[in-house]
Write a protein that holds these residues in place. Structure first.
Motif, mmCIF file in Angstrom:
data_model
loop_
_atom_site.group_PDB
_atom_site.id
_atom_site.type_symbol
_atom_site.label_atom_id
_atom_site.label_comp_id
_atom_site.label_asym_id
_atom_site.label_seq_id
_atom_site.Cartn_x
_atom_site.Cartn_y
_atom_site.Cartn_z
ATOM 1 N N SER A 27 5.266 -6.694 -6.662
ATOM 2 C CA SER A 27 6.316 -7.205 -7.539
ATOM 3 C C SER A 27 7.659 -6.500 -7.340
ATOM 4 O O SER A 27 8.707 -7.137 -7.457
ATOM 5 C CB SER A 27 5.871 -7.134 -8.999
ATOM 6 N N ASP A 60 -1.669 1.275 -3.213
ATOM 7 C CA ASP A 60 -1.513 -0.136 -3.593
ATOM 8 C C ASP A 60 -1.651 -0.273 -5.100
ATOM 9 O O ASP A 60 -2.700 0.046 -5.666
ATOM 10 C CB ASP A 60 -2.598 -0.965 -2.872
ATOM 11 N N GLN A 74 0.946 -4.357 -12.377
ATOM 12 C CA GLN A 74 0.374 -3.381 -13.318
ATOM 13 C C GLN A 74 1.050 -2.014 -13.155
ATOM 14 O O GLN A 74 1.750 -1.752 -12.187
ATOM 15 C CB GLN A 74 -1.129 -3.228 -13.070
ATOM 16 N N VAL A 97 2.056 -0.242 0.021
ATOM 17 C CA VAL A 97 2.017 -1.639 -0.411
ATOM 18 C C VAL A 97 2.901 -1.767 -1.644
ATOM 19 O O VAL A 97 2.830 -0.941 -2.555
ATOM 20 C CB VAL A 97 0.582 -2.076 -0.756
#
Ligand code: DX5
Ligand code: ZN
Length: 218
Positions: free
Chosen positions: A197, A174, A149, A194
């Protein structure tokens, strides 16, 4: 007082190869592994639970630090099973419990580190009363539930406020974090990064991890 650490999220990897993906991420220079647990209730997605974590621990050995991101409705239920499975840190959502103080105590009694996460709609002032009792604050930069996202820039004010109030607290970001967004995180004062993708989807995860670390360490 804190150091830059990069924790790949293996959520967007080939889930049939989680063990080898974890090993590969450590070989590519990851400082820790961020493991996303979803129960289909707190978030509209399901991943895995403590039986998988036990298997992953066997694949990667005793050393790698497992940051369990618990996106579940009853976080109290999984403290002991996760500790027994080999979790290093138990990061629960403030929105998921009515008694954070008791949960913090239970996590410590199970000899794990304590992480406290907030969703984009939760204010940092709600987290602040617990900041001196936890090892890490997780400021979500997407709505939890899915990898890939878009990074929410407006969460950075939470990170900078926390950094100003709690200079030695580990602060994790994250969601949507990668080479294009890392500088905002670093500038705001996040030190545990974090990245799902952007790392997993790269042809060269080692370089992406190194780039992220350099950006935060600067
Ligand atoms: C989202 C998870 C994240 C996710 C990050 O709910 O908590 O850890 O895997 O993935 P990217 O970096 O792709 O947004
Ligand atoms: Zn996560």
């Amino acid at each position: 007082a804190y150091s830059a650490k990069i924790g790949p999220s293996i959520l967007s990897s080939d889930l049939s190869c989680l063990g080898s993906e974890c090993v590969r991420m450590m070989e590519c220079g990851a400082d820790y592994l961020h493991l996303d647990v979803m129960d289909g209730h707190f978030v509209p997605n399901i991943t895995f639970g403590h039986p998988m974590v036990e298997c992953l621990r066997k694949s990667v050995g005793q050393d790698p630090f497992f940051d369990m991101h618990m996106m579940v409705s009853r976080p109290e239920q999984w403290v002991k099973p996760m500790a027994a499975a080999g979790a290093s840190q138990y990061t629960f959502h403030l929105e998921s419990t009515t008694n954070p103080g008791n949960l913090i105590k239970e996590i410590r009694e199970s000899r794990m580190k304590v992480g406290l996460a907030i969703k984009p709609g939760t204010t940092v002032e709600e987290l602040a009363p617990w900041a001196n009792q936890i090892d890490m604050a997780l400021v979500m930069t997407v709505e939890p539930g899915f990898g890939g996202q878009k990074f929410m820039d407006d969460m950075m004010s939470k990170v900078s406020w926390l950094r100003s109030q709690f200079p030695s607290l580990d602060i994790e970001v994250d969601g949507g974090v990668g080479p294009d967004t890392i500088h905002k995180c670093a500038e705001a004062g996040a030190n545990m990064i974090v990245s799902g993708s952007a790392v997993i989807g790269s042809d060269d995860p080692r370089s992406v991890i190194a780039l992220l670390r350099t950006a935060v360490a600067e």
